[in-house]
Design an enzyme around this catalytic site. Structure first.
Site, short mmCIF file in Angstrom:
data_model
loop_
_atom_site.label_atom_id
_atom_site.label_comp_id
_atom_site.label_asym_id
_atom_site.label_seq_id
_atom_site.Cartn_x
_atom_site.Cartn_y
_atom_site.Cartn_z
N ILE A 86 -8.82 -10.30 -57.27
CA ILE A 86 -9.03 -8.84 -57.25
C ILE A 86 -8.26 -8.13 -58.36
CG2 ILE A 86 -9.52 -8.90 -54.77
CD1 ILE A 86 -6.82 -7.32 -54.39
N PHE A 121 6.79 -8.29 -51.32
CA PHE A 121 8.07 -8.91 -51.65
C PHE A 121 8.84 -9.14 -50.35
CE2 PHE A 121 6.94 -7.09 -55.70
CZ PHE A 121 7.53 -7.90 -56.65
N LYS A 122 9.64 -10.21 -50.30
CA LYS A 122 10.49 -10.45 -49.14
C LYS A 122 11.60 -9.41 -49.08
CE LYS A 122 8.37 -14.30 -47.99
NZ LYS A 122 7.23 -14.07 -47.10
N SER A 177 -1.84 -1.68 -42.90
CA SER A 177 -0.70 -2.07 -42.06
C SER A 177 -0.09 -0.85 -41.41
CB SER A 177 0.37 -2.76 -42.91
OG SER A 177 1.55 -2.93 -42.17
N TYR A 221 5.78 -1.78 -50.22
CA TYR A 221 4.69 -2.30 -49.39
C TYR A 221 4.14 -1.18 -48.49
CZ TYR A 221 2.06 -5.20 -46.12
OH TYR A 221 1.06 -5.74 -45.36
N GLY A 222 5.06 -0.46 -47.85
CA GLY A 222 4.64 0.63 -46.96
C GLY A 222 3.80 1.68 -47.68
N LYS A 273 0.29 0.67 -48.54
CA LYS A 273 -0.62 0.69 -47.40
C LYS A 273 -0.90 2.13 -46.93
CE LYS A 273 -1.20 -3.81 -46.99
NZ LYS A 273 -2.51 -4.45 -47.25
N VAL A 295 1.94 -10.90 -37.84
CA VAL A 295 1.27 -12.20 -37.77
C VAL A 295 2.09 -13.27 -38.50
CG1 VAL A 295 -0.87 -13.43 -38.31
CG2 VAL A 295 -0.96 -11.02 -37.66
#
Length: 276
Positions: free
Chosen positions: A63, A94-95, A139, A193-194, A197, A230
């Site tokens: 993508i 990322f972790k 998310s 990440y937040g 999303k 998950v």
């Protein structure tokens, strides 16, 4: 040209994407394409589902590569005359312990989770057939990030008149602010990440609104969802759900019955529409 219905899942070689492909192979009356950027990993994933007695097909799709996206679109247009179901699952994170500078994390994370997914939507939506379904795997982290934005930003993300152009501007602004180290004082939370999303769910709402306006009779439904926490390479081994459990809501949205009017333009978790 094939008269079969056809579904495409991005990021299908592992985790939730792989579980979505598995469930679609069982419940969707048509061809199901597992796509992945890496041909080796993708074909290995297809082979393992074939050992389960399922019959997914493989197509290479990265993508982040505009040529790959357009080449896939051309393939589905020529072979099937379009697409019935698109599940945009591919994404990165990322972790928590990662020490990469936040500005780089913001740039890299939004590149895939927002900008590349937006490209998928814009390239594939025109070939989604009447009665088709588009599902964006977002998310609840996007909802949590939204609630931690300034009131001004929250108002824009939640507004019913925000345009795609304005949203793109906000996403670019977040990356710039993060790179300059001023994101907090500009009203952004410290989660790339937040926010990626938050952007994806907002984009889904905009695309759904546009579909209603521009293709009113086509009954194409477009939704975002949270699969839950998950056990995947992304979330780690302590998460509460199996990948198959995580696939339940995305697959429910992908297989909404013909003639259904809703949900549309919603954020859905555990098969229930969530407030935005």
């Amino acid at each position: 040209m094939s008269s079969s219905k056809v579904a495409l899942v991005t990021g299908g070689n592992k985790g939730i994407g792989f579980a979505i492909v598995r469930a679609m192979c069982k419940d969707f009356a048509g061809d199901v394409y597992l796509t992945a950027r890496d041909v080796g990993r993708g074909t290995a994933a297809v082979d393992s589902l074939k050992k389960e007695g399922l019959a997914p097909l493989f197509h290479q799709l990265d993508i982040n590569d505009p040529d790959s996206v357009r080449s896939a679109r051309d393939f589905f247009t020529e072979k099937y005359g379009g697409l019935d179901v698109l599940v945009n699952n591919a994404g990165i994170a990322f972790k928590m312990a990662d020490t990469t500078p936040f500005g780089i994390q913001a740039d890299v994370t939004l590149k895939t989770n927002f900008f590349a997914t937006r490209d998928m939507c814009n390239v594939f939506l025109p070939i989604i057939k009447p009665g088709g379904r588009m599902v964006n795997v977002s998310s609840v982290m996007g909802s949590m990030a939204l609630s931690r934005c300034s009131p001004e930003l929250q108002a824009r993300f939640r507004s019913d008149d925000i345009t795609e152009e304005e949203l793109v501007g906000l996403m670019e602004q977040f990356v710039r602010d993060a790179q300059e180290g001023v994101h907090a004082e500009r009203g952004w939370p410290s989660t790339a990440y937040g926010i990626s999303k938050t952007g994806l769910t907002t984009l889904t709402r905009i695309l759904a609104r546009n579909l209603t306006k521009e293709r009113p009779g086509d009954e194409v439904l477009c939704n975002a969802c949270c699969p839950g926490w998950v056990r995947t390479d992304m979330a780690g081994p302590n998460a509460t759900k199996s990948p198959d459990e995580g696939a339940v809501t995305p697959v429910y949205l992908a297989l909404l019955p013909a003639g259904a009017k809703e949900p549309h333009g919603q954020f859905v978790s555990e098969k229930k529409v969530q407030p935005w």
